[in-house]
Scaffold this motif. Structure first.
Motif, mmCIF file in Angstrom:
data_model
loop_
_atom_site.group_PDB
_atom_site.id
_atom_site.type_symbol
_atom_site.label_atom_id
_atom_site.label_comp_id
_atom_site.label_asym_id
_atom_site.label_seq_id
_atom_site.Cartn_x
_atom_site.Cartn_y
_atom_site.Cartn_z
ATOM 1 N N ASP A 68 62.806 50.708 47.125
ATOM 2 C CA ASP A 68 64.202 51.012 47.409
ATOM 3 C C ASP A 68 64.317 51.936 48.618
ATOM 4 O O ASP A 68 65.311 51.889 49.344
ATOM 5 C CB ASP A 68 64.858 51.708 46.208
ATOM 6 N N LYS A 69 63.317 52.773 48.801
ATOM 7 C CA LYS A 69 63.358 53.762 49.875
ATOM 8 C C LYS A 69 61.939 54.122 50.274
ATOM 9 O O LYS A 69 61.038 54.147 49.443
ATOM 10 C CB LYS A 69 64.095 55.016 49.363
ATOM 11 N N TYR A 101 59.687 57.086 52.359
ATOM 12 C CA TYR A 101 59.648 58.444 52.906
ATOM 13 C C TYR A 101 58.282 58.665 53.534
ATOM 14 O O TYR A 101 57.287 58.071 53.119
ATOM 15 C CB TYR A 101 59.838 59.487 51.807
ATOM 16 N N GLU A 136 61.894 48.335 57.952
ATOM 17 C CA GLU A 136 62.655 49.175 57.036
ATOM 18 C C GLU A 136 62.982 50.527 57.675
ATOM 19 O O GLU A 136 62.286 50.985 58.573
ATOM 20 C CB GLU A 136 61.843 49.427 55.765
ATOM 21 N N LYS A 137 64.031 51.157 57.157
ATOM 22 C CA LYS A 137 64.375 52.502 57.596
ATOM 23 C C LYS A 137 63.509 53.478 56.800
ATOM 24 O O LYS A 137 63.490 53.440 55.572
ATOM 25 C CB LYS A 137 65.854 52.789 57.338
ATOM 26 N N VAL A 152 62.550 57.481 56.051
ATOM 27 C CA VAL A 152 63.044 58.849 56.150
ATOM 28 C C VAL A 152 61.843 59.749 56.379
ATOM 29 O O VAL A 152 60.940 59.822 55.537
ATOM 30 C CB VAL A 152 63.807 59.270 54.874
ATOM 31 N N ILE A 212 64.924 63.464 45.202
ATOM 32 C CA ILE A 212 64.875 62.017 44.962
ATOM 33 C C ILE A 212 65.059 61.668 43.486
ATOM 34 O O ILE A 212 65.458 60.555 43.169
ATOM 35 C CB ILE A 212 63.601 61.343 45.530
ATOM 36 N N GLU A 270 68.457 60.286 42.736
ATOM 37 C CA GLU A 270 68.838 58.980 43.298
ATOM 38 C C GLU A 270 68.586 57.900 42.253
ATOM 39 O O GLU A 270 67.779 58.069 41.348
ATOM 40 C CB GLU A 270 68.029 58.711 44.569
ATOM 41 N N TYR A 301 66.901 55.126 42.339
ATOM 42 C CA TYR A 301 65.870 54.240 42.858
ATOM 43 C C TYR A 301 64.977 53.757 41.721
ATOM 44 O O TYR A 301 64.699 54.498 40.787
ATOM 45 C CB TYR A 301 64.988 54.959 43.878
ATOM 46 N N VAL A 330 59.981 54.102 45.017
ATOM 47 C CA VAL A 330 59.950 54.674 46.362
ATOM 48 C C VAL A 330 58.513 54.782 46.851
ATOM 49 O O VAL A 330 57.583 54.936 46.053
ATOM 50 C CB VAL A 330 60.622 56.071 46.441
#
Length: 178
Positions: free
Chosen positions: A47-48, A50, A68-69, A71, A130, A133, A135, A138
């Motif tokens: 989902d994310k 880092y 992907e983005k 962080v 986190i 969140e 998610y 991650v």
């Protein structure tokens, strides 16, 4: 939530050198190690993502998650060893201040650097952030020290035990469930 913690690949630094937050280059084995990590996490839906902003983590994160983005979070950096960055561990231990620190590294700050409790506090702040969140999974590309702290916080294990029993290898993947 599942956390997939990925340690950066090998670095182009001689063995026995303290490099903490120094932005050192990756070793020539980067591509091979990256491919091994990619195969291990293949099929995992994140989902994310880092990452520590240090090059050795940033390069791996960008290579693994090209579209992907990501962080980049300073709280995921390794310990700041201050004046001891890029010195050999033997030199640090030979220094009287270094010996005092090594004998009590879990409480004292490195010379003009960071203390381990300060690092634990920043990694815990990241983890607390986190946790709120929604998610499912991650990815965190980080350093051995950060991954040990995550294990200590999530699995409720004393950090001094983990320094003896848990040594994340370069390019390793460690999964946690919170």
């Amino acid at each position: 939530m599942k956390i997939v913690a990925i340690r950066h690949t090998s670095v182009a630094v001689d063995p026995g050198i303290c490099y903490g937050q120094t932005d050192v280059p990756v070793a020539n084995s980067f591509q091979k190690e990256k491919d091994t990590v990619a195969a291990e996490i293949d099929g995992v839906l994140f989902d994310k993502m880092y990452s520590s902003p240090l090059t050795r983590c940033k390069l791996l994160a960008k290579s693994l998650f090209e579209k992907e983005k990501i962080v980049f979070d300073d709280r995921l950096k390794e310990l700041n060893f201050g004046d001891w960055e890029l010195q050999s561990w033997d030199e640090i231990y030979a220094d009287p201040q270094g010996k005092v620190w090594m004998d009590n590294y879990q409480n004292l700050p490195a010379l003009n650097g960071e203390s381990y409790p300060e690092m634990v506090k920043r990694v815990a702040a990241f983890l607390d952030g986190i946790k709120h969140e929604k998610y499912n999974c991650v990815a965190i590309v980080a350093h051995a020290g950060v991954i040990r702290i995550l294990k200590s916080l999530i699995d409720k294990q004393p950090i001094d035990e983990l320094f003896k029993t848990f040594k994340p290898e370069y390019g390793s993947v460690t999964e946690f469930k919170i």
